[in-house]
Design a protein around this motif. Structure first.
Motif, PDB file in Angstrom:
ATOM      1  N   GLY A   1      47.012  47.778  38.287  1.00 63.98           N
ATOM      2  CA  GLY A   1      45.694  47.648  37.677  1.00 63.98           C
ATOM      3  C   GLY A   1      45.584  46.417  36.795  1.00 63.98           C
ATOM      4  N   LEU A   2      44.984  46.554  35.640  1.00 64.16           N
ATOM      5  CA  LEU A   2      44.814  45.440  34.708  1.00 64.16           C
ATOM      6  C   LEU A   2      45.764  45.545  33.513  1.00 64.16           C
ATOM      7  CD1 LEU A   2      40.927  45.070  34.866  1.00 64.16           C
ATOM      8  CD2 LEU A   2      42.657  43.558  35.862  1.00 64.16           C
TER       9      LEU A   2
ATOM     10  N   LEU B   1      37.965  48.379  28.523  1.00 64.65           N
ATOM     11  CA  LEU B   1      37.325  48.287  29.833  1.00 64.65           C
ATOM     12  C   LEU B   1      36.191  49.289  29.963  1.00 64.65           C
ATOM     13  CD1 LEU B   1      40.539  48.202  32.073  1.00 64.65           C
ATOM     14  CD2 LEU B   1      39.155  46.240  31.360  1.00 64.65           C
ATOM     15  N   ASP B   2      35.210  48.934  30.786  1.00 62.61           N
ATOM     16  CA  ASP B   2      34.236  49.893  31.296  1.00 62.61           C
ATOM     17  C   ASP B   2      34.782  50.299  32.658  1.00 62.61           C
ATOM     18  OD1 ASP B   2      32.557  49.517  29.119  1.00 62.61           O
ATOM     19  OD2 ASP B   2      31.151  48.211  30.204  1.00 62.61           O
ATOM     20  N   ILE B   3      34.911  51.595  32.905  1.00 59.99           N
ATOM     21  CA  ILE B   3      35.431  52.083  34.173  1.00 59.99           C
ATOM     22  C   ILE B   3      34.293  52.764  34.901  1.00 59.99           C
ATOM     23  CG2 ILE B   3      37.174  53.522  35.298  1.00 59.99           C
ATOM     24  CD1 ILE B   3      38.886  53.195  32.744  1.00 59.99           C
ATOM     25  N   LEU B   4      33.912  52.202  36.052  1.00 59.45           N
ATOM     26  CA  LEU B   4      32.792  52.708  36.845  1.00 59.45           C
ATOM     27  C   LEU B   4      33.355  53.441  38.057  1.00 59.45           C
ATOM     28  CD1 LEU B   4      31.850  50.116  35.223  1.00 59.45           C
ATOM     29  CD2 LEU B   4      30.014  49.977  36.881  1.00 59.45           C
TER      30      LEU B   4
ATOM     31  N   ALA C   1      32.676  55.243  32.248  1.00 60.68           N
ATOM     32  CA  ALA C   1      33.458  55.481  31.028  1.00 60.68           C
ATOM     33  C   ALA C   1      33.457  54.139  30.300  1.00 60.68           C
ATOM     34  CB  ALA C   1      34.869  55.934  31.374  1.00 60.68           C
ATOM     35  N   ASP C   2      32.626  54.024  29.273  1.00 66.33           N
ATOM     36  CA  ASP C   2      32.453  52.720  28.633  1.00 66.33           C
ATOM     37  C   ASP C   2      33.393  52.508  27.461  1.00 66.33           C
ATOM     38  OD1 ASP C   2      31.096  54.650  27.144  1.00 66.33           O
ATOM     39  OD2 ASP C   2      29.594  53.231  26.431  1.00 66.33           O
TER      40      ASP C   2
ATOM     41  N   VAL D   1      35.064  44.263  31.879  1.00 62.99           N
ATOM     42  CA  VAL D   1      35.335  44.090  30.456  1.00 62.99           C
ATOM     43  C   VAL D   1      34.489  45.095  29.677  1.00 62.99           C
ATOM     44  CG1 VAL D   1      35.120  42.484  28.510  1.00 62.99           C
ATOM     45  CG2 VAL D   1      35.945  41.661  30.729  1.00 62.99           C
ATOM     46  N   GLY D   2      35.079  45.735  28.688  1.00 54.59           N
ATOM     47  CA  GLY D   2      34.392  46.747  27.895  1.00 54.59           C
ATOM     48  C   GLY D   2      33.071  46.249  27.332  1.00 54.59           C
ATOM     49  N   GLY D   3      32.019  47.037  27.516  1.00 52.99           N
ATOM     50  CA  GLY D   3      30.703  46.701  26.992  1.00 52.99           C
ATOM     51  C   GLY D   3      29.805  45.987  27.988  1.00 52.99           C
ATOM     52  N   ARG D   4      30.357  45.488  29.103  1.00 53.79           N
ATOM     53  CA  ARG D   4      29.541  44.740  30.073  1.00 53.79           C
ATOM     54  C   ARG D   4      28.478  45.615  30.720  1.00 53.79           C
ATOM     55  NH1 ARG D   4      27.883  40.107  30.176  1.00 53.79           N
ATOM     56  NH2 ARG D   4      28.154  39.401  32.280  1.00 53.79           N
TER      57      ARG D   4
END
Length: 165
Positions: free
Chosen positions: A68-69, A107-110, A122-123, A146-149
């Motif tokens: 992953g990242l 991260l934002d996880i979509l 999950a933001d 990236v978190g918040g995008r």
């Protein structure tokens, strides 16, 4: 002796369960070098406000999805990673559970359904957290930004996501 064997087996099973998590998994991977990064592809999200195109790494294999990242600090605002297909063997969609172990960037996880719509976002996930982040339903792909995008761009559950297959 039987008690000790039971304890050893229980610990081994618990470790196996952690390493089976996708994305930022329990495997202690090293930071990727440029040549170890996954191929980059365009991912488009269509929202009520318009289209947003991201250039993200495409994690297709079990090894790429396990990495992953993790350890990454070089994420760009329109970068990220798509885990597709999920699971990597391409079987039917199933519930996903990610975590942020060894991941220093929020991260934002979509979580994406088989029809390409976003099931859950999950933001602003907590960096380095080992708390599980569940999809809530079976999914066919997962996109990390990236978190918040997602909030910045008005991306919502139900929006449509596409990428070259």
């Amino acid at each position: 002796m039987t008690r000790r064997l039971a304890l050893v087996l229980a610990l081994a099973l618990a470790g196996a369960a952690l390493t089976a998590l996708p994305a930022c998994s329990g495997k202690d991977a090293t930071a990727p070098t440029e040549d170890r990064k996954a191929a980059t592809i365009p991912v488009t999200i269509v929202t009520a406000q318009g289209r947003h195109v991201f250039r993200v790494e495409h994690a297709r294999t079990e090894a790429e999805q396990a990495q992953g990242l993790m350890y990454r600090t070089d994420l760009k605002p329109d970068g990220g990673m798509v885990f597709a297909p999920y699971p990597p063997d391409g079987t039917a969609p199933r519930p996903a559970s990610f975590w942020m172990k060894n991941t220093p960037t929020s991260l934002d996880i979509l979580f994406i359904r088989a029809d390409g719509t976003i099931a859950r976002i999950a933001d602003n996930s907590v960096p380095f957290s080992e708390a599980r982040i569940p999809s809530g339903e079976p999914v066919a792909a997962v996109l990390e930004l990236v978190g918040g995008r997602a909030a910045d761009l008005g991306i919502s559950e139900g929006d449509r996501v596409s990428w070259p297959r």
